[in-house]
Design a protein around this motif. Structure first.
Motif: not given
Length: 288
Positions: A217-227
């Motif tokens: 998840l490095i470099g990705k958004t918190y939204l992408e992490a939640m899903i």
């Protein structure tokens, strides 16, 4: 003469071996031998809370083979074993090793092999034991080369926390037990039933809160992490400086060293699933 000489020599050898074994057993009973295992959980000090800690660690390590807990305190070794056997009335999924000595003495502390421990817990024995805890922390600082080892210390007075936190390259995690208990009481008074929810999240029975670093998840958004998780719920981020953000903005980028704050059944159930849902224009669109 030959027979008498043989009996005398044999008796001397047997006596020497028996005395050596007896001395070794006596040393083991006193808890003065070196701990040779690695990757163990080290508990320094002794208090009544240690029995609850052992129960929780047993539940937390149900998915770990050969989990070891080393207890090092000034209490007599045999007395520690007797109290654990008397007050812990459940079968623990742990191998418990006890050693007796001064936790603030680096030479004696070496006996518990703190350099090989994966986590270290320092217990507060009484209301006036902060001084002992600080000297123990300083003794560990002089010994530990691996600064990634988490040192969780129970502190009663918050004024000591700021001073210890200034030590560089030292992973010190203070626990202000008085503040935690007071805050829990206040929250329970404000909202009926919240105490049971907090207890469920703080103990290791059921779902718990974990801090997990997910390299994908490095470099990705918190939204992408939640899903990105099927069996876990993301509730925040803890950055490399241990600054915590609960429910941050969706566009916040996850950097290297950041840890997700996740609610999950266990640490091995936090499983990243790539492209579980594709976010488009802040609207969650399931992939078909």
């Amino acid at each position: 003469l030959y027979w008498s000489f043989s009996v005398a020599i044999s008796g001397s050898i047997i006596g020497f071996i028996a005395k050596g074994i007896s001395n070794l057993v006596e040393q083991l009973k006193k808890g003065k031998s070196q701990v040779i295992c690695n990757n163990h959980i080290l508990i320094l000090g002794w208090s009544n809370s240690i029995f609850a800690i052992l129960k929780e660690l047993s539940i937390a390590n149900e998915n770990v083979n050969n989990a070891v807990v080393v207890i090092f305190s000034e209490l007599d070794n045999e007395k520690m074993l007797d109290e654990i056997a008397a007050k812990v009335n459940v079968k623990l999924n742990l191998k418990i090793i006890t050693r007796s000595g001064d936790t603030a003495n680096p030479i004696e502390l070496q006996m518990a092999n703190p350099t090989g421990a994966k986590n270290i817990v320092i217990l507060s024995q009484d209301k006036n034991s902060d001084t002992k805890a600080i000297t123990t922390i300083l003794a560990l600082h002089s010994m530990l080369k691996n600064t990634k080892v988490s040192i969780i210390a129970q502190i009663n007075d918050s004024k000591y926390v700021k001073n210890i936190s200034q030590i560089k390259n030292f992973n010190f995690i203070p626990v202000l037990s008085k503040n935690i208990i007071t805050n829990l009481k206040a929250q329970t008074l404000r909202q009926n039933g919240i105490g049971a929810v907090i207890l469920d999240l703080l103990d290791f029975d059921g779902d718990e809160i974990y801090f997990s670093e997910i390299p994908q998840l490095i470099g990705k958004t918190y939204l992408e992490a939640m899903i990105s998780f099927e069996d876990s719920s993301v509730m925040g981020i803890s950055d490399i400086n241990n600054q915590t953000q609960l429910n941050p903005k969706n566009k916040i980028i996850i950097n290297k060293g950041d840890k997700l704050i996740v609610i999950s059944k266990d640490d091995d159930t936090i499983i990243y699933v790539e492209d579980l849902i594709t976010p488009k224009n802040d609207i969650l669109t399931p992939k078909i």
